[in-house]
Design an enzyme around this catalytic site. Structure first.
Site, PDB file in Angstrom:
ATOM      1  N   LYS A  94       0.878  -1.388   0.036  1.00 32.74           N
ATOM      2  CA  LYS A  94       0.123   0.072  -0.101  1.00 32.74           C
ATOM      3  C   LYS A  94       0.938   1.385  -0.051  1.00 32.74           C
ATOM      4  CE  LYS A  94      -4.500   0.501   2.089  1.00 32.74           C
ATOM      5  NZ  LYS A  94      -5.145   0.244   3.665  1.00 32.74           N
TER       6      LYS A  94
HETATM    7  C1  E4P Z   1      -8.493   0.978   3.545  1.00 31.72           C
HETATM    8  O1  E4P Z   1      -7.629   0.382   2.813  1.00 31.72           O
HETATM    9  C2  E4P Z   1      -8.294   1.728   4.789  1.00 31.72           C
HETATM   10  O2  E4P Z   1      -7.538   0.622   5.736  1.00 31.72           O
HETATM   11  C3  E4P Z   1      -9.519   1.815   5.582  1.00 31.72           C
HETATM   12  O3  E4P Z   1     -10.571   1.290   4.561  1.00 31.72           O
HETATM   13  C4  E4P Z   1      -9.513   3.146   6.130  1.00 31.72           C
HETATM   14  O4  E4P Z   1     -10.998   3.517   6.821  1.00 31.72           O
HETATM   15  P1  E4P Z   1     -11.112   4.272   7.795  1.00 31.72           P
HETATM   16  O5  E4P Z   1     -11.588   5.663   7.085  1.00 31.72           O
HETATM   17  O6  E4P Z   1     -12.388   3.889   8.324  1.00 31.72           O
HETATM   18  O7  E4P Z   1     -10.163   4.363   8.786  1.00 31.72           O
END
Ligand code: E4P
Length: 225
Positions: A94
């Site tokens: 990521k």
């Molecule tokens: C996605 O890859 C992220 O880890 C996640 O969906 C972030 O979500 P949040 O806005 O609830 O922290």
């Protein structure tokens, strides 16, 4: 937001958005998730060594597992990404949606390392990530809703652009807050929705399902009486 029913090119699949081993094991055993996404916040909550945790997760989840870099400079991201990718072939690195991030995505794509460009908030950011060679882009729809914008609209536009331009990069609807987000992301043609454990469990439930089970059991008892 129903207009993509006719296209039928995508088959939505679910990822769990978690770094918690109990949740991951339970979700994987449910048989409904195809992979996992994590982020630094989720990993920090577990208080465990990141790489050790990833090793353990790769023994549970047999599918793409997104693990995020912490460095913000190109060389730093590249170094971390190579180490993460070396842990297991299922690891998807990521990378944050920045200029250095996209430069890193390009090099990693050339090396055959899959990336998931994260913190995407506009269709143009998604397009740039795709052009840099990202395997996945993650629009954070819940965080857009949080600031009064329409996160689902952004997911819809990204899906539309990717179809029109025949882009292979997969869309992961992320920052999912409720079952409605999951339903709409699927209808809009998102390839994946990454779902927190609490929301995943909500998806199973319906009062009529529970009432129906109870009625069947009550009627069965009458037969036995
Ligand atoms: C996605 O890859 C992220 O880890 C996640 O969906 C972030 O979500 P949040 O806005 O609830 O922290």
């Amino acid at each position: 937001m129903n207009k993509r029913y006719d296209i039928g090119v995508n088959e939505v699949e679910f990822f769990l958005d978690s770094a918690n081993l109990e949740e991951i094991t339970q979700a994987w055993n449910m048989g409904v998730i195809a992979g996992l996404t994590t982020n630094p916040t989720l990993v920090a909550k577990e208080g465990k060594d990141f790489h050790t945790l990833l090793h353990t997760i790769t023994g549970i989840v047999d599918g793409p597992i997104s693990a995020e870099v912490i460095a913000l400079d190109h060389e730093g991201m590249l170094g971390e990404a190579r180490v993460l990718a070396g842990i297991n072939p299922n690891i998807v690195v990521k990378i944050p949606m920045t200029e250095a991030g996209l430069r890193t995505v390009k090099v990693l794509a050339e090396e055959g390392i899959k990336t998931n460009v994260t913190l995407v908030f506009t269709p143009v950011q998604a397009l740039l990530a795709a052009r840099a060679g990202a395997a996945y882009v993650s629009p954070f729809l819940g965080r857009l809703d949080d600031i009064g914008e329409n996160g689902l609209k952004v997911v819809e536009e990204i899906c539309d652009i990717f179809v029109v331009h025949d882009i292979e990069t997969k869309v992961i609807a992320a920052s999912i807050r409720n079952p409605y987000h999951v339903l709409e992301a699927a209808k809009l043609g998102s390839h994946y929705a990454t779902i927190p454990f609490s929301v995943l469990r909500q998806l199973f439930k319906h009062p009529l399902t529970e009432a129906g089970i109870q009625r069947f059991l009550d009627d069965w008892k009458k037969l036995e009486a």
